[in-house]
Enzyme design. Structure first.
Site, short mmCIF file in Angstrom:
data_model
loop_
_atom_site.label_atom_id
_atom_site.label_comp_id
_atom_site.label_asym_id
_atom_site.label_seq_id
_atom_site.Cartn_x
_atom_site.Cartn_y
_atom_site.Cartn_z
N SER A 1 -2.96 -7.69 2.80
CA SER A 1 -3.22 -7.72 4.22
C SER A 1 -3.63 -9.02 4.78
CB SER A 1 -4.35 -6.57 4.50
OG SER A 1 -3.84 -5.36 3.87
N HIS B 1 0.89 -1.03 0.07
CA HIS B 1 0.04 0.02 0.15
C HIS B 1 0.92 1.05 0.05
CE1 HIS B 1 -3.12 -2.50 1.91
NE2 HIS B 1 -3.72 -2.38 1.20
N LYS C 1 -16.47 -7.00 6.15
CA LYS C 1 -15.20 -7.94 5.92
C LYS C 1 -14.56 -8.07 7.25
CE LYS C 1 -11.90 -6.83 2.02
NZ LYS C 1 -10.71 -6.22 1.94
N ARG D 1 -1.87 -6.02 -8.45
CA ARG D 1 -0.70 -6.98 -8.14
C ARG D 1 -0.52 -8.04 -8.97
NH1 ARG D 1 -3.10 -7.60 -2.19
NH2 ARG D 1 -4.96 -7.12 -3.50
N1 LIG Z 1 0.93 -5.33 -2.49
C1 LIG Z 1 -0.06 -4.47 -3.09
N2 LIG Z 1 0.51 -4.03 -4.27
C2 LIG Z 1 -0.38 -3.03 -5.22
N3 LIG Z 1 -1.50 -2.90 -4.71
C3 LIG Z 1 -2.19 -3.27 -3.74
C4 LIG Z 1 -1.34 -4.23 -2.72
N4 LIG Z 1 -1.97 -4.66 -1.73
C5 LIG Z 1 -3.33 -4.32 -1.99
N5 LIG Z 1 -3.22 -3.25 -2.95
C6 LIG Z 1 -4.47 -2.53 -3.65
O1 LIG Z 1 -4.74 -1.61 -2.82
C7 LIG Z 1 -6.35 -1.50 -2.66
C8 LIG Z 1 -6.91 -1.71 -1.40
O2 LIG Z 1 -6.59 -2.89 -1.02
P1 LIG Z 1 -7.06 -3.74 0.23
O3 LIG Z 1 -7.14 -2.70 1.41
O4 LIG Z 1 -8.01 -4.41 -0.08
O5 LIG Z 1 -5.68 -4.51 0.57
P2 LIG Z 1 -5.60 -5.90 0.31
O6 LIG Z 1 -4.06 -6.28 0.69
O7 LIG Z 1 -6.06 -6.52 -0.82
O8 LIG Z 1 -6.52 -6.53 1.72
P3 LIG Z 1 -7.18 -7.72 1.92
O9 LIG Z 1 -6.35 -8.93 1.64
O10 LIG Z 1 -8.02 -7.49 3.06
O11 LIG Z 1 -8.32 -7.63 0.56
C9 LIG Z 1 -6.77 -2.46 -4.03
O12 LIG Z 1 -6.91 -2.04 -5.18
C10 LIG Z 1 -5.49 -3.57 -3.81
O13 LIG Z 1 -5.54 -4.12 -5.20
MG LIG Z 2 -8.27 -6.55 -1.42
#
Ligand SMILES: Nc1ncnc2c1ncn2[C@@H]1O[C@H](COP(=O)(O)OP(=O)(O)OP(=O)(O)O)[C@@H](O)[C@H]1O
Ligand SMILES: [Mg+2]
Length: 161
Positions: free
Chosen positions: A129, A18, A42, A91
Site C-alpha cells: 500500500s 491483499h 500510521k 511477500r
Molecule cells: N502484496 C501482498 N502480498 C501478500 N501479502 C500482503 C501484500 N500486501 C500486504 N500483505 C500482507 O497483508 C497484511 C496487512 O498488510 P498492510 O495492511 O500493512 O498492507 P501493506 O501493503 O503492508 O501496507 P503498508 O505499506 O501501509 O504497511 C500483512 O500481513 C502484509 O504482510
Molecule cells: Mg504493512
C-alpha cells in the site's frame, strides 16, 4: 465445525496483493473477516470509513468474506469474534522478521491465537500500500496494482493534495 479467520491490516488502500491473499484464505476457511485497523499512528491517507468502503467493493466477488473496522488489540478483536485463526501475508524475507515477532507476541498475549501465513502469486509480491500511495501521489500509474475503484480514489486524493 465452521472455521473462520480474521485478516487484519491497515488496507490503506486495499491492493491486488491483499485481494489475492483474501481469495486464498476464503478457499481455506468457511468465513473470512477482513479487519481494517483504525491505526491512527500510521496516519493513513484514507479514513477508516473510506478504507472499509473500498475493501467491501473490491472483495464483493468473494461470497464468504466480510469487512469490518476495528481499533484496539487484534488479539482482543479476534477473541471477540470467536476466531483463533489470523491470516497474514508474506511477500519476502523482509516481511518475515516483523511478522514472526508479531505472531509470537500475539500468541503470548492470547494463547489460542494461531497465525496462518499465506504467500501471494509471484506477480503480487512487490506490491505494498505504501508504494502504491507513493506512486499515485507522484503522478504514476497504479492501474496494475489496485482495483479500478481504488485507482480512481487514489487519483482523487492526488488532485486535492
Ligand atoms: N502484496 C501482498 N502480498 C501478500 N501479502 C500482503 C501484500 N500486501 C500486504 N500483505 C500482507 O497483508 C497484511 C496487512 O498488510 P498492510 O495492511 O500493512 O498492507 P501493506 O501493503 O503492508 O501496507 P503498508 O505499506 O501501509 O504497511 C500483512 O500481513 C502484509 O504482510
Ligand atoms: Mg504493512
Amino acid at each position: 465445525m465452521k472455521r473462520s479467520a480474521l485478516y487484519p491490516g491497515t488496507f490503506d488502500p486495499i491492493t491486488n496483493g491483499h485481494h489475492d491473499l483474501v481469495r486464498r484464505a476464503s478457499g481455506i476457511f468457511d468465513r473470512v473477516l477482513v479487519a481494517v485497523a483504525a491505526n491512527p499512528n500510521k496516519a493513513p491517507m484514507f479514513t477508516l470509513d473510506e478504507r472499509i468502503a473500498m475493501a467491501r467493493k473490491v472483495l464483493a466477488d468473494l461470497p464468504n468474506v466480510e469487512v469490518a473496522g476495528y481499533s484496539g488489540l487484534t488479539v482482543d478483536y479476534a477473541a471477540k469474534h470467536g476466531t483463533q485463526f489470523v491470516v497474514r501475508g508474506l511477500r519476502a524475507i523482509s516481511d518475515f522478521e516483523y511478522e514472526f515477532q508479531l505472531a509470537n507476541m500475539s500468541r503470548h498475549l492470547s494463547k489460542n491465537y494461531e497465525t496462518v501465513f499465506l504467500t501471494p502469486k509471484e506477480q503480487f509480491t512487490f506490491i505494498s500500500s505504501t508504494l502504491v500511495r507513493e506512486i499515485a501521489v507522484l503522478g504514476g500509474n497504479v492501474n496494475e496494482f489496485v482495483h479500478p475503484i481504488v485507482a480512481a480514489e487514489l487519483y482523487k486524493k492526488r488532485r486535492v493534495t
